[in-house]
Write a protein that holds these residues in place. Sequence first.
Motif, mmCIF file in Angstrom:
data_model
loop_
_atom_site.group_PDB
_atom_site.id
_atom_site.type_symbol
_atom_site.label_atom_id
_atom_site.label_comp_id
_atom_site.label_asym_id
_atom_site.label_seq_id
_atom_site.Cartn_x
_atom_site.Cartn_y
_atom_site.Cartn_z
ATOM 1 N N ASP A 181 -1.384 -7.138 -4.089
ATOM 2 C CA ASP A 181 -1.913 -5.791 -3.855
ATOM 3 C C ASP A 181 -1.669 -4.938 -5.086
ATOM 4 N N VAL A 222 -1.676 2.102 -2.030
ATOM 5 C CA VAL A 222 -1.998 0.685 -2.189
ATOM 6 C C VAL A 222 -3.489 0.413 -2.057
ATOM 7 N N ARG A 275 -3.059 3.352 2.295
ATOM 8 C CA ARG A 275 -3.997 2.364 1.790
ATOM 9 C C ARG A 275 -5.333 3.052 1.534
ATOM 10 N N THR A 294 -5.789 -8.946 -9.894
ATOM 11 C CA THR A 294 -4.381 -8.665 -10.138
ATOM 12 C C THR A 294 -3.884 -9.257 -11.442
ATOM 13 N N ALA A 318 -5.516 -3.014 -1.297
ATOM 14 C CA ALA A 318 -5.297 -4.397 -0.900
ATOM 15 C C ALA A 318 -6.023 -5.359 -1.832
ATOM 16 N N ARG A 319 -5.369 -6.471 -2.101
ATOM 17 C CA ARG A 319 -5.985 -7.470 -2.969
ATOM 18 C C ARG A 319 -7.318 -7.950 -2.390
ATOM 19 N N LEU A 365 2.097 -4.633 3.292
ATOM 20 C CA LEU A 365 1.870 -4.914 1.873
ATOM 21 C C LEU A 365 1.914 -6.418 1.626
ATOM 22 N N SER A 411 0.717 -4.387 -10.060
ATOM 23 C CA SER A 411 0.461 -5.310 -8.960
ATOM 24 C C SER A 411 1.769 -5.840 -8.399
#
Length: 417
Positions: A98, A120, A75, A311, A122-123, A94, A44
């Motif tokens: 994430d 990636v 992504r 995360t 995304a959070r 970013l 993370s």
Amino acid sequence: MTQRDISLLKLAMIALLAATIPFSVQSAGAQDSPQAGLARKIGSIKAINGNVLTLTPDSGTDISVTVQPNARILRIEPGAKDLKSATPVQVQDLQVGDRVRVRGQGSADGSSISALEVIVMARSDLEARHQQEQQDWQKRGLGGLVKQVDPATGTVTVSVTGLGGTKSVAIHTSNATVFRRYAPDSVKFDDAKPSTLQDIRPGDQLRARGTRSADGSELTADEIVTGSFRNVAGTVNSVDASGGSLNVQDLLTKKPVVVKITPESQLHKLPPELAQMIAMRLKGGAHTGAPGAGGGTEMTGTAPAGSGTPTSPAGTRPPEVSPSAAGGNGQGTPGGPGRMRGSGDFQQMLNRMPAITLSELHKGDAVLIVATEGTGSSSTAITLLSGVEPILQAAPASQGMMLTPWSLGGAPGGEGQ
């Protein structure tokens, strides 16, 4: 204490496990050993400074990742199995939190990577998926104690206890069923390992989600999480607040047990009036009947929801859990404060119980503890519940356990079932 009394008291302990088993949306993922050459890390994003990322990997110390100008940054959605639907993004897209997988040239000491590829998640996407999984575990999940495993038919029979009594449920598995099992000394989902039907043993705690039959006696499982946990019911002999442990005289084994308390351990106290109310129900017995109503990429896994933020390590709530364990049953909608009609209501109630610290426990206090299997006479507490003197007094004479549906911090999906 008779053998029957001991069996009943053991049933009472299943309550704490009903969902104290912490879970995390992240999986360990393979990590390359530190060495010069092509390197890959999954973790993370901790900080961003221009094109330099500070990455907290799933294992090991933080590393510095310099994203090269010609790096490919894609992504993907949580649960994606390939890059077919990936969307190109820029470094400035970013964000801290994430989840990423980086590939590139690693330094000789393994402290940095010059990244040529960044994948990636995304959070925000992970949090949304986490919420969906919570809801799914709540809607389609159940948990209980393993009674029997039939490898020939792929069926696991579990004992599910609710406010209405205890009944057996047949859990059917297939080649598509995902199995996971907790490590003996950990309640983190990150430490759970892929498992098989053959690893499940009678006496294990089990939580499954899938499709139920109309009468609730069967469930076809999409996912199963199991573990062997230790139940301790007894009185405190001594407390070592500075050392983070307490010595408990176990009423079941009649032997002292050293229980370690970590920052992930959840300590709660029942208010006296609630403890008395539960004790009265236990003394009165419960009517027999049906319980109260009630594969992704390597970057995310498909951990039971309720395991903390996407995360961070699981074990912060109940899911979350905060360290949590499998157990509980049913699927009903949680009720409002003070309602006790279904197991979901019990879990809601337990989650609102006051948190305490180790220093607030004293010699002679009665406690119910769910702990890791551990080694020897020492275990690590997942959940500890104090203020249970009336319950321990009532349990041996009870005809049914009211505690089993409880969850103190989150189970897969943080459901109360």
